[in-house]
Design an enzyme around this catalytic site. Sequence first.
Site, PDB file in Angstrom:
ATOM      1  N   ASP A  32      -1.961  19.558  -0.883  1.00 50.99           N
ATOM      2  CA  ASP A  32      -2.598  18.431  -0.274  1.00 50.99           C
ATOM      3  C   ASP A  32      -3.466  18.785   0.831  1.00 50.99           C
ATOM      4  OD1 ASP A  32      -1.774  15.084  -0.377  1.00 50.99           O
ATOM      5  OD2 ASP A  32      -3.307  15.687   0.951  1.00 50.99           O
ATOM      6  N   VAL A  85      -4.281  12.580  -6.940  1.00 51.06           N
ATOM      7  CA  VAL A  85      -4.839  11.999  -5.736  1.00 51.06           C
ATOM      8  C   VAL A  85      -5.299  10.447  -5.722  1.00 51.06           C
ATOM      9  CG1 VAL A  85      -6.101  14.333  -5.473  1.00 51.06           C
ATOM     10  CG2 VAL A  85      -7.212  12.216  -6.800  1.00 51.06           C
ATOM     11  N   THR A  89      -9.619   1.107  -4.396  1.00 54.39           N
ATOM     12  CA  THR A  89     -10.560   0.308  -4.982  1.00 54.39           C
ATOM     13  C   THR A  89     -11.782   0.873  -3.988  1.00 54.39           C
ATOM     14  OG1 THR A  89      -8.919  -1.314  -5.277  1.00 54.39           O
ATOM     15  CG2 THR A  89     -11.191  -2.289  -5.201  1.00 54.39           C
ATOM     16  N   GLU A 161       8.218   2.017  -6.851  1.00 51.19           N
ATOM     17  CA  GLU A 161       8.684   2.573  -5.463  1.00 51.19           C
ATOM     18  C   GLU A 161      10.046   1.844  -5.336  1.00 51.19           C
ATOM     19  OE1 GLU A 161       5.700   2.541  -2.629  1.00 51.19           O
ATOM     20  OE2 GLU A 161       4.227   3.088  -4.174  1.00 51.19           O
ATOM     21  N   CYS A 272      -0.421  -0.678  -6.607  1.00 50.89           N
ATOM     22  CA  CYS A 272      -1.040  -0.691  -7.919  1.00 50.89           C
ATOM     23  C   CYS A 272      -1.531  -2.044  -8.747  1.00 50.89           C
ATOM     24  CB  CYS A 272       0.180  -0.149  -8.846  1.00 50.89           C
ATOM     25  SG  CYS A 272       0.477   1.585  -8.703  1.00 50.89           S
ATOM     26  N   LYS A 335       8.103  -4.373  -0.568  1.00 49.62           N
ATOM     27  CA  LYS A 335       9.339  -4.740  -1.359  1.00 49.62           C
ATOM     28  C   LYS A 335      10.447  -3.949  -0.713  1.00 49.62           C
ATOM     29  CE  LYS A 335       9.280  -1.464  -5.111  1.00 49.62           C
ATOM     30  NZ  LYS A 335       9.391  -1.291  -6.573  1.00 49.62           N
TER      31      LYS A 335
END
Length: 458
Positions: A32, A85, A89, A161, A272, A335
């Site tokens: 990264d 990666v 938006t 997740e 997502c 969450k």
Amino acid sequence: MKICCIGAGYVGGPTMAMIAKQAPDIEVRVVDMNAARIAAWNSAKLPVYEPGLDEVVQECRGRNLFFSTEVRAAIREADIIFVSVNTPTKTYGLGAGRAADLRYIESVARTVAEEARGPKIIVEKSTIPVKTAGTIQTILAANARPGVAFEVLSNPEFLAEGTAVADLLAPDRVLIGGERTPSGERALQTLVDVYARWVPRERIVTTNLWSSELSKLVANAFLAQRISSINSISALCEATGADVDEVANAIGKDSRIGPKFLKASVGFGGSCFQKDILNLSYLCEHFGLPEVAAYWQGVVEMNDWQKRRFTSRIVNALFNTVADKRIAVLGFAFKKDTNDTRESAAITVCRDLLGERAQVVVYDPKVSAEEIRRDVGGPSAGDDCDRLQIASSAAEACAGAHAVAVLTEWDEFKTLDFGAIYAGMSKPAFVFDGRNLLDHAALREIGFRVEAIGKVVS
Ligand code: UDX
Ligand code: ADP
């Protein structure tokens, strides 16, 4: 065999750790350009909180799992390159607010083309619009050294997740899309063989490239649609005296509907769902299908409304003003069991409450104070953030509050001493349960006024 993964985020890090665990003979290098993130992956405190992840990383790190910022060297050495990666938006230009921003993907493709000296399999892990594999192929072909061959595969990640390790260990399916040419089939088989070390063959689904790319967007759109559907019904339940949890249970018993993803809430979040639906809807428009675009856009609109509706209920219940009232917000992550706050409903609710001049005190067991401030702040926040406080326990957040709003379903909130919390609050004391997590009858017994999602608590 050597694998490299470009992008050490929520997807790349855990996925590669699982491959390294299951395939000790494969060298896995996660790279990264963000040095701080790589340093965290190499430290005792990983940048991603996931139950069970520490153990997997500890087992493999330094053995066949490496984290580094040496992106170019890792590309040169790898046989398979996962691209993980971010594809946020777009915030500018054509498609702003809806289309995926593909500049990181493109930049990676160019770097791969520059560095590769032998054949490579490029695997799209990031969620991307349909046909992105075509873009990657074009960029690679136009910039590759002579004689260097690339195969592009699509292998979207479906992990959620908070349950990433369990999902990676026993996925419902692994989806791999590739070109149906002899070299495409060979590349596909190479990746199938990696997963087949621990995933039963019948769960490894192979398709053409475009089906694979599209399936990821569609899976998320369908999941989010279920939440927006039940959330829309939650409003009707509040109006009619029906109970949304009872309705969800009743309809979920129909095997054609099924019980999962029917939990009404303050609204879905996460990196997502919203992004992928906006992207799907933009794609539909691009392909001349405005009716399909509008249909899916409605899922996001319902979610926005659900978040706003929650704040309105708080304001209405608190006698139409929350100005200078202390509101304890319990939970900030999108969450439970994650420290991720991306698109969390809590961001919208906190901003709206601050906009109403409330004193907002947030407590989350895993999200840092800096993250909360960064998320709630922003150019439009103005002085509002002066009224934002971060507490280090739920009890501290609730002390002296007029109302408690539960926004994330952390288990620890279920066992709070609400008797003591009530004693320390302004009266009448309110609880707004944005997750239908708490024992509402017991709270009423203590003396709280309780409002929940999709039910009338009396
Ligand atoms: C999702 C998909 O589940 C996963 O397959 C994909 O790879 C990435 O996106 P994630 O965003 O990690 O995963 O979490 P998920 O468990 O799907 O929850 C998303 C949001 O929906 C959360 O805010 C959650 O609280 C909310 N939710 C979920 C509900 O409000 N009700 C439900 O019944 C389920
Ligand atoms: P996800 O949730 O999809 O994993 P994240 O935003 O958590 O997404 O992670 C994506 C990572 O990709 C970030 O850490 C970012 O620094 C990294 N990244 C983006 N572009 C490049 C690039 N060209 N080279 C290396 N790393 C990159």
